[in-house]
Design an enzyme around this catalytic site. Structure first.
Site, PDB file in Angstrom:
ATOM      1  N   THR A   1      -4.535   6.073 -21.503  1.00 14.47           N
ATOM      2  CA  THR A   1      -4.379   4.731 -20.958  1.00 14.47           C
ATOM      3  C   THR A   1      -2.993   4.244 -21.391  1.00 14.47           C
ATOM      4  OG1 THR A   1      -5.515   3.866 -22.901  1.00 14.47           O
ATOM      5  CG2 THR A   1      -6.811   4.071 -20.884  1.00 14.47           C
TER       6      THR A   1
ATOM      7  N   GLU B   1      -0.444   4.899  -0.507  1.00 13.00           N
ATOM      8  CA  GLU B   1      -1.142   6.175  -0.716  1.00 13.00           C
ATOM      9  C   GLU B   1      -0.168   7.333  -0.570  1.00 13.00           C
ATOM     10  OE1 GLU B   1      -3.123   3.737   0.681  1.00 13.00           O
ATOM     11  OE2 GLU B   1      -5.230   4.399   0.653  1.00 13.00           O
TER      12      GLU B   1
ATOM     13  N   LYS C   1      -3.006   0.495 -24.806  1.00 12.66           N
ATOM     14  CA  LYS C   1      -3.466   0.367 -26.196  1.00 12.66           C
ATOM     15  C   LYS C   1      -2.231   0.410 -27.107  1.00 12.66           C
ATOM     16  CE  LYS C   1      -8.084   2.081 -25.133  1.00 12.66           C
ATOM     17  NZ  LYS C   1      -8.197   2.972 -23.960  1.00 12.66           N
TER      18      LYS C   1
ATOM     19  N   TYR D   1       0.865  -1.196   0.000  1.00 16.08           N
ATOM     20  CA  TYR D   1       0.000   0.000   0.000  1.00 16.08           C
ATOM     21  C   TYR D   1       0.890   1.231   0.000  1.00 16.08           C
ATOM     22  CZ  TYR D   1      -4.957  -0.869   0.119  1.00 16.08           C
ATOM     23  OH  TYR D   1      -6.239  -1.156  -0.250  1.00 16.08           O
TER      24      TYR D   1
ATOM     25  N   ARG E   1      -2.663  -2.610 -18.287  1.00 14.12           N
ATOM     26  CA  ARG E   1      -3.904  -1.827 -18.209  1.00 14.12           C
ATOM     27  C   ARG E   1      -3.723  -0.770 -17.131  1.00 14.12           C
ATOM     28  NH1 ARG E   1      -7.306  -4.638 -21.366  1.00 14.12           N
ATOM     29  NH2 ARG E   1      -8.772  -2.931 -21.185  1.00 14.12           N
TER      30      ARG E   1
ATOM     31  N   ASP F   1      -7.391  13.580 -24.497  1.00 14.70           N
ATOM     32  CA  ASP F   1      -7.418  12.176 -24.089  1.00 14.70           C
ATOM     33  C   ASP F   1      -6.810  11.393 -25.250  1.00 14.70           C
ATOM     34  OD1 ASP F   1      -8.024   9.534 -23.685  1.00 14.70           O
ATOM     35  OD2 ASP F   1     -10.090   9.880 -23.041  1.00 14.70           O
TER      36      ASP F   1
HETATM   37  N1  DSN Z   1     -12.847   0.672 -24.327  1.00 13.98           N
HETATM   38  C1  DSN Z   1     -11.912   1.509 -25.019  1.00 13.98           C
HETATM   39  C2  DSN Z   1     -11.962   1.311 -26.485  1.00 13.98           C
HETATM   40  O1  DSN Z   1     -12.205   0.196 -26.896  1.00 13.98           O
HETATM   41  O2  DSN Z   1     -11.739   2.245 -27.225  1.00 13.98           O
HETATM   42  C3  DSN Z   1     -12.079   2.937 -24.669  1.00 13.98           C
HETATM   43  O3  DSN Z   1     -12.156   3.055 -23.299  1.00 13.98           O
END
Ligand code: DSN
Length: 415
Positions: A226, A56, A229, A54, A235, A200
């Protein structure tokens, strides 16, 4: 590959499911634009004992003891993220994209403040103001659209809307938009109305980090992404901003939105950022774009309508109407061929979101396993054959067998 010796001995039931999923990934083609395959090193970091901790707070300022090594790993992740995107400040704790975006809004806005974001069915994200999402419930979003003829964002219309609404924030960066984004134009419009700029870049972060697409980080006030991707990490998510906003962003993530960060994931983010800083990653990003461009061309040559007429990035949205199918139909048929895709709305879709008119295709995962132009051509031909001969199970089985053969030639790095 992780050996899973203990899991195998202790819990056959869960192990069996993981194994089935490993086989699915190994033998099938992944064209979901938001998915990718992490390296063995990223996978190992995720499976580390850092999950036991942990922490924080932030490096040097924690609410728990024993954090000297967590501080080190979080600092490595922060420094690498800053280098990768030329950021003044990075917060690497957000657990995923939506929590990161929630923290951004919390850092810059009060509930009820006006915001501009792209409509979900035009390529935006739920967290960019959709009425069923926290963003649409808490903040007063006005949604801009893509042009119905070109499929492109019309910056004159965005400006008109901004001048009319006088939002406190403008959101750009999307989940299903295949073109370069005019970051500087957004910034200029925001400056005219005194709005914050929020990008974003969840989808294109890897392509931006590799220098293959324009980087909003030096231009915008705050940027979220994120990490799983095109960036090909675990993730999770990060937020980057100008130094002047660092404190408010950090406070919004913790204690505003989250408790303890997931330190094993932070370590894996650091590893992925290290990979993205290498020259090979630039080659990867170039190939992702080359593969996606060719995929779009092949679809167009076969009579499909690709929204906006092509792609500048890793993805495209293809209208299935001309083939007499919905996106859901296509997704189900392609599943039978061993090809995973995600149904998608098209701009001004007459069909509902659960059964929309389009399919979103993406090249990040196939490119990670080494597929290039020759294989992309084969894949699009198989997709077309499957969709056109959907009622012939033999045909679908035959495609599935050929997909498997191709996949076994190009193994996934972590399997
Ligand atoms: N779920 C993602 C996507 O497939 O684009 C976006 O959050």
């Amino acid at each position: 590959m992780l050996e899973y010796k203990n899991l195998k001995n202790q819990d056959e039931e869960v192990m069996a499911v993981i194994k089935r999923e490993m086989i699915r990934q190994a033998e099938e083609i992944e064209l979901i634009a938001s998915e990718n395959y992490v390296s063995k090193a990223v996978l190992e970091a995720m499976a580390s004992v850092l999950t036991n901790k942990y922490s924080e707070g932030y490096p040097g300022r924690r609410y728990y003891g024993g954090n000297q090594y967590i501080d080190e790993v979080e600092t490595i992740a922060i420094e690498r993220a800053k280098k990768l995107f030329s950021a003044e400040h990075a917060n690497v704790q957000p657990l995923s994209g939506s929590p990161a975006n929630a923290a951004v809004y919390m850092a810059f806005l009060k509930p009820g403040d006006k915001v501009l974001g792209l409509r979900l069915d035009h390529g935006g994200h739920l967290s960019h103001g959709h009425p069923v999402n926290f963003s649409g419930l808490l903040y007063n979003f006005t949604q801009y659209e893509v042009d119905s003829q070109t499929g492109l964002i019309n910056m004159d219309k965005v400006r008109e809307l901004a001048l009319k609404e006088k939002p406190k924030m403008i959101v750009a960066g999307y989940s299903a938009y295949s073109r370069e984004i005019e970051w500087q134009k957004f910034k200029n419009i925001a400056a005219e109305v005194g709005a914050f700029t929020f990008a974003d870049i969840a989808h294109t972060a890897g392509l931006i980090a590799a220098g293959e697409m324009n980087n909003p980080v030096p231009i915008f006030d705050v940027v979220s992404t994120t990490t799983h991707k095109t960036l090909r990490g675990p993730r999770g998510a990060i937020i980057m901003c100008r130094e002047q906003f660092a404190k408010q962003v950090d406070r919004a993530v913790f204690p505003g939105m989250q408790g303890g960060p997931h330190d094993h994931i932070t370590a894996a983010k650091a590893v992925a950022f290290g990979e993205a800083l290498r020259p090979e990653f630039k080659q990867y990003a170039k190939q992702v774009i080359a593969n996606a461009k060719l995929m779009a061309e092949e679809f167009i040559n076969l009579g499909y309508q690709v929204i906006s007429g092509g792609t500048d990035n890793h993805l495209m949205v293809v209208d299935m109407t001309a083939k007499g199918l919905t996106g859901k139909d296509a997704e189900i048929i392609l599943d039978k061929c061993g090809i995973s895709v995600s149904r998608s709305t098209i701009p001004n879709d007459p069909n509902p979101p659960m059964n929309p008119s389009g399919v979103r295709f993406g090249a990040p995962a196939i490119t990670t396993r080494g597929l290039k132009q020759a294989e992309v051509k084969k894949i699009v031909a198989w997709i077309n054959a499957g969709l056109e001969q959907k009622d012939e199970p033999e045909m679908l089985n035959n495609i599935k067998a050929r997909v498997k053969e191709l996949c076994l030639e190009f193994p996934i790095p972590s399997i």
